[in-house]
Design an enzyme around this catalytic site. Structure first.
Site, mmCIF file in Angstrom:
data_model
loop_
_atom_site.group_PDB
_atom_site.id
_atom_site.type_symbol
_atom_site.label_atom_id
_atom_site.label_comp_id
_atom_site.label_asym_id
_atom_site.label_seq_id
_atom_site.Cartn_x
_atom_site.Cartn_y
_atom_site.Cartn_z
ATOM 1 N N TYR A 100 -1.334 -0.243 10.253
ATOM 2 C CA TYR A 100 -1.487 -0.690 8.862
ATOM 3 C C TYR A 100 -0.272 -0.227 8.039
ATOM 4 O O TYR A 100 0.299 -0.999 7.263
ATOM 5 C CB TYR A 100 -2.789 -0.120 8.294
ATOM 6 C CG TYR A 100 -3.058 -0.485 6.867
ATOM 7 C CD1 TYR A 100 -3.417 -1.785 6.524
ATOM 8 C CD2 TYR A 100 -2.960 0.465 5.846
ATOM 9 C CE1 TYR A 100 -3.669 -2.132 5.199
ATOM 10 C CE2 TYR A 100 -3.215 0.139 4.534
ATOM 11 C CZ TYR A 100 -3.572 -1.162 4.212
ATOM 12 O OH TYR A 100 -3.815 -1.497 2.897
ATOM 13 N N SER A 124 0.864 -1.189 0.000
ATOM 14 C CA SER A 124 0.000 0.000 0.000
ATOM 15 C C SER A 124 0.890 1.225 0.000
ATOM 16 O O SER A 124 2.004 1.187 0.531
ATOM 17 C CB SER A 124 -0.877 0.021 1.257
ATOM 18 O OG SER A 124 -1.479 1.288 1.426
#
Ligand SMILES: NC(=O)c1ccc[n+]([C@@H]2O[C@H](COP(=O)([O-])OP(=O)(O)OC[C@H]3O[C@@H](n4cnc5c(N)ncnc54)[C@H](OP(=O)(O)O)[C@@H]3O)[C@@H](O)[C@H]2O)c1
Length: 289
Positions: free
Chosen positions: A188, A175
Site C-alpha cells: 500500500y 496517503s
C-alpha cells in the site's frame, strides 16, 4: 494544510441555495471534432469522483454538491452511490476499476455524459495490512492495480480533454503511508508513493496547460477502509480524521489551485523529516514507533 500550487484555479461557484448559478468553466475543446453531443449538458462545473460510494469520496462528493457542482459519481455499489447522490445534481457511473478496461470505460462514459470533466477526484482505493512476507501474490497485484495502475489509466483517459479545454484539475488521493512508508503496509505504501511521484512528474509536464494536479495526503481517516482491509486502525497517533475534513481539504485545494493537501496539516512534518533527514527519521521511528 494546503500548499500554493501551479495550474488552474477555480473560483468557488456561488452556493445555489442563495439563488445564484454556479460558474461553469469554459468547455471549449473538451470534445474532439465530430464527437456526439453530451447526453447531460450542464452549465455547472463537473467533477468525476471515484470511490464516491463510501468514505472520503462520498464526503468529497457531498462537499462539491454543496458548492453547486454537477457530479459524476463512480464506485461499484450502486445503492451507496444513490445515497451519495441524494439531493445533488449528479449522474451515477458504477464501474469496477479493477477490471482491465474499467478506467477507460468509465472515462468514456463520463465524457459522453457531460462532454467535459473539470475536476477528477481519484478516490477509489483499498488497503492491505500484514507482514509483506505473508502477503498473497494476488493481493499484491490487487492493491497495486487499483491504487496505482487504475488511477494512472483513468488520468490518462481524462487528461487530453482537460488539456484541450485549457483547464482542469486532477486530484489524487494519496496517503501519508506513501510519504514515509508504514510497517506492514509495504505494498500500500509503495502504491501511494507511486502516486506521489506521478503527481510530481505530471505537474511538471502540465505546466502552462491550465491543468493542475493536487496530491491529497491523509493520515488515518474514519471510514470503512480499515474494516475492508481486515485490520482495524490500532495506533494511538495520529488520531483519525473525519472524511468531511478530508473533503474540505480537497475543496480548498481545488478552489485555490493547490498542489498538496495534508490532513491533518501537521502530517507535513514527518514527511519533511523523512525527506530531509532519513537517518534521524528512522531513529525516531525505532524509538517511538
Ligand atoms: N481511510 C484512511 O485511513 C485513508 C488514509 C489515507 C488514504 N486513504 C485513501 O483514501 C481513498 C478512499 O478510501 P476511504 O478511506 O474512503 O475507504 P472506503 O470507505 O473503503 O472507500 C473506498 C472506495 O473505493 C471504491 N473501490 C474499492 N474497490 C473498487 C473497485 N474495484 N472499483 C471501483 N471502486 C472501488 C469503493 O467502492 P465500492 O464500495 O462501491 O466498492 C469505495 O467507494 C483510498 O484511495 C485510500 O487509499 C484512506
Amino acid at each position: 494544510m494546503t500548499h500554493p500550487g501551479s495550474g488552474s484555479t477555480y473560483d468557488p461557484p456561488v452556493d445555489p441555495a442563495h439563488g445564484a448559478r454556479p460558474t461553469a468553466p469554459t468547455p471549449a475543446g473538451a470534445r474532439g471534432h465530430g464527437s456526439p453531443p453530451p447526453t447531460d449538458p450542464t452549465d455547472r462545473p463537473v467533477a468525476l469522483i471515484t470511490g464516491a460510494s463510501s468514505g472520503i469520496g462520498a464526503a468529497t462528493a457531498r462537499r462539491f454538491a454543496a458548492e453547486g457542482w454537477h457530479l459524476l459519481l463512480s464506485g461499484r455499489d450502486r445503492s451507496r452511490l444513490e445515497e451519495t447522490a441524494a439531493g445533488a445534481s449528479a449522474a451515477l457511473l458504477p464501474a469496477d476499476l479493477a477490471a482491465p478496461e474499467g478506467a477507460r470505460l468509465l472515462a468514456q462514459a463520463a465524457l459522453r455524459r457531460t462532454g467535459r470533466i473539470d475536476v477528477l477526484v481519484a478516490g477509489a482505493g483499498i488497503g492491505w495490512a500484514g507482514p509483506f512476507g505473508t502477503m498473497p501474490h494476488t493481493d499484491i497485484d490487487r492493491v497495486l492495480f487499483l491504487d496505482l495502475n487504475a488511477t494512472l489509466h483513468l488520468v490518462r483517459e481524462v487528461l487530453p480533454a482537460m488539456v484541450a479545454a485549457g483547464r482542469g484539475r486532477v486530484v489524487l488521493v494519496g496517503s501519508v503511508a506513501g510519504c514515509v512508508g508504514v510497517r506492514e503496509e509495504a505494498v500500500y505504501s509503495a502504491a501511494k508513493a507511486g502516486l506521489a511521484a506521478f503527481a510530481e512528474a505530471l505537474r511538471q509536464e502540465l505546466r502552462g496547460t491550465g491543468v493542475g494536479v493536487t496530491l491529497v495526503v491523509p493520515g488515518p481517516v474514519e471510514t470503512r477502509f480499515f474494516a475492508r482491509r481486515g485490520r482495524p486502525y490500532d495506533r494511538a497517533r495520529p488520531r483519525p480524521s473525519s472524511p468531511s475534513s478530508v473533503a474540505g481539504a480537497v475543496w480548498e485545494a481545488v478552489s485555490q489551485g493547490r498542489d498538496d493537501a495534508y490532513v491533518p496539516p501537521w502530517l507535513t512534518l514527518p514527511a519533511r523529516v523523512r525527506g530531509l533527514a532519513p537517518g534521524l527519521y528512522r531513529r525516531l521511528l525505532n524509538r517511538f514507533g
